[in-house]
Design a protein around this motif. Structure first.
Motif, PDB file in Angstrom:
ATOM      1  N   ARG A  13      -4.290  12.522  -8.258  1.00  0.00           N
ATOM      2  CA  ARG A  13      -3.548  12.815  -6.969  1.00  0.00           C
ATOM      3  C   ARG A  13      -2.799  11.148  -6.852  1.00  0.00           C
ATOM      4  NH1 ARG A  13      -6.775  15.286  -3.988  1.00  0.00           N
ATOM      5  NH2 ARG A  13      -7.135  14.806  -2.109  1.00  0.00           N
ATOM      6  N   ARG A  14      -3.304  10.226  -7.623  1.00  0.00           N
ATOM      7  CA  ARG A  14      -3.515   8.891  -7.134  1.00  0.00           C
ATOM      8  C   ARG A  14      -2.995   8.429  -8.250  1.00  0.00           C
ATOM      9  NH1 ARG A  14      -3.786   7.016  -2.292  1.00  0.00           N
ATOM     10  NH2 ARG A  14      -4.592   4.756  -2.419  1.00  0.00           N
ATOM     11  N   TRP A  15      -2.467   8.718  -9.414  1.00  0.00           N
ATOM     12  CA  TRP A  15      -2.661   8.789 -10.807  1.00  0.00           C
ATOM     13  C   TRP A  15      -1.156   7.739 -10.872  1.00  0.00           C
ATOM     14  CZ3 TRP A  15      -6.704  10.346 -13.839  1.00  0.00           C
ATOM     15  CH2 TRP A  15      -5.789   9.272 -14.822  1.00  0.00           C
ATOM     16  N   ASP A  16      -0.538   7.499 -10.370  1.00  0.00           N
ATOM     17  CA  ASP A  16       0.135   5.901 -10.803  1.00  0.00           C
ATOM     18  C   ASP A  16      -0.522   4.323 -10.446  1.00  0.00           C
ATOM     19  OD1 ASP A  16      -0.005   6.778  -7.913  1.00  0.00           O
ATOM     20  OD2 ASP A  16       1.440   5.484  -7.041  1.00  0.00           O
ATOM     21  N   LYS A  17      -1.469   4.845  -9.423  1.00  0.00           N
ATOM     22  CA  LYS A  17      -1.819   2.992  -9.035  1.00  0.00           C
ATOM     23  C   LYS A  17      -3.166   3.179 -10.086  1.00  0.00           C
ATOM     24  CE  LYS A  17      -1.849   3.378  -4.134  1.00  0.00           C
ATOM     25  NZ  LYS A  17      -1.329   2.784  -4.057  1.00  0.00           N
ATOM     26  N   VAL A  18      -4.327   4.618 -10.670  1.00  0.00           N
ATOM     27  CA  VAL A  18      -5.086   4.589 -11.604  1.00  0.00           C
ATOM     28  C   VAL A  18      -4.441   3.345 -12.674  1.00  0.00           C
ATOM     29  CG1 VAL A  18      -6.336   5.569 -13.063  1.00  0.00           C
ATOM     30  CG2 VAL A  18      -6.217   6.120 -10.705  1.00  0.00           C
ATOM     31  N   GLN A  19      -3.514   3.976 -13.086  1.00  0.00           N
ATOM     32  CA  GLN A  19      -3.139   3.219 -14.363  1.00  0.00           C
ATOM     33  C   GLN A  19      -2.313   1.576 -13.739  1.00  0.00           C
ATOM     34  OE1 GLN A  19       0.818   6.326 -14.381  1.00  0.00           O
ATOM     35  NE2 GLN A  19       0.017   7.037 -16.573  1.00  0.00           N
ATOM     36  N   ALA A  20      -1.502   2.263 -13.009  1.00  0.00           N
ATOM     37  CA  ALA A  20      -1.609   0.327 -12.160  1.00  0.00           C
ATOM     38  C   ALA A  20      -2.648  -0.416 -12.247  1.00  0.00           C
ATOM     39  CB  ALA A  20      -1.234   0.382 -11.249  1.00  0.00           C
ATOM     40  N   LEU A  21      -4.388  -0.002 -11.719  1.00  0.00           N
ATOM     41  CA  LEU A  21      -4.661  -0.887 -12.092  1.00  0.00           C
ATOM     42  C   LEU A  21      -4.988  -0.783 -13.108  1.00  0.00           C
ATOM     43  CD1 LEU A  21      -7.202   0.827  -9.641  1.00  0.00           C
ATOM     44  CD2 LEU A  21      -6.941  -1.990  -9.528  1.00  0.00           C
TER      45      LEU A  21
END
Length: 283
Positions: A197-205
């Motif tokens: 659900r927070r894949w954008d944050k995973v990708q940013a990390l």
């Protein structure tokens, strides 16, 4: 305590303080937990697979031990990250690491029938006093007290999973890598829906902090595997306190590198904590 056991736990302490510092600096949420747990799977996977295929002690009790360690470590990581987001590394980490060995020693005394000498009790009392003063005592302020509360909660989980895992590797004879790998699988599976659900944050990390995330993935499992191997031939009441050498490292990193300040006072009380640890370990 044997020289091998001492060396394993000391190396683990340095690795542990390092990955905790990186987690604090990245200031991520559960998505960071999922990411470094998932990345550790291919790193340690070949070793875990070999041990799983060659381990001849499989039973329902072993399965319970593996599921239990996964749940306990998940709770530990979630609470630890929450503490780092709300408090100071140089308070949360020492408090947690000091509470852990006291509780694990007491639990080992009751559950694993390991003796707790008077000298060990003295060391535990010094540790508790050092932790109280590290936060500034009764007049320490709201943030230190919040950091203390998180540290005590994390320390309780540390004490619990230390005794649980010691039972797994020393009584059930589960290979240490397999024990830790079960924890990583559990975190990867249980946190995946949240991470998705927070894949954008995973990708940013991954995009912005790839080296740090990879180091956390390797050191997080590696540090604890070293501890688990030490627990296969060393009592908990010696291993748990010696791990607290990492307190000094964490206080230095938090006060100097992260700019949390009060280096002299916090380092001084961290030394008191380590002195208590030394008395406990030498008992």
């Amino acid at each position: 305590m044997t020289p091998l056991g001492f060396s394993l736990v000391l190396a683990a302490a340095f690795a542990h303080a390092t990955w905790n510092f990186l987690v604090k600096r990245l200031n991520g949420g559960p998505e960071l937990l999922w990411l470094f747990a998932a990345l550790s799977l291919p790193v340690y996977g070949p070793f875990a697979l070999y041990l799983a295929l060659t381990f001849d002690g499989w039973s329902a009790l072993v399965a319970v031990a593996l599921v239990g360690t996964a749940l306990l470590h998940l709770g530990y990581f979630l609470l630890l990250q929450a503490g780092y987001r709300a408090g100071d590394l140089s308070i949360v980490y020492p408090t947690a690491r000091a509470t852990g060995p006291v509780l694990s020693s007491l639990m080992a005394l009751v559950l694993l029938a390991q003796a707790l000498p008077a000298q060990a009790a003295l060391g535990g009392a010094i540790i508790v006093f050092g932790v109280a003063m590290l936060t500034g005592g009764p007049r320490g302020g709201a943030r230190p007290l919040k950091s203390l509360a998180y540290g005590l909660g994390v320390g309780t989980l540390i004490g619990t999973y230390t005794v649980w895992d010691a039972w797994g590797v020393s009584v059930l004879l589960i290979p240490p890598i397999l024990m830790d790998y079960a924890s990583a699988i559990g975190r990867s599976v249980l946190l995946y829906p949240y991470a998705r659900r927070r894949w954008d944050k995973v990708q940013a990390l991954w995009r912005d902090h790839k080296p740090a995330v990879l180091i956390i993935a390797v050191l997080n499992s590696g540090a604890y595997i070293l501890v688990l191997y030490a627990l296969t031939f060393t009592p908990v009441i010696y291993v748990a306190p010696l791990r607290e050498v990492s307190v000094l490292i964490a206080v230095l990193l938090g006060s100097v590198v992260l700019g949390e300040g009060q280096l002299g006072r916090r380092l001084g009380w961290a030394v008191v904590i380590v002195a208590g640890v030394s008395i406990l370990a030498a008992s």
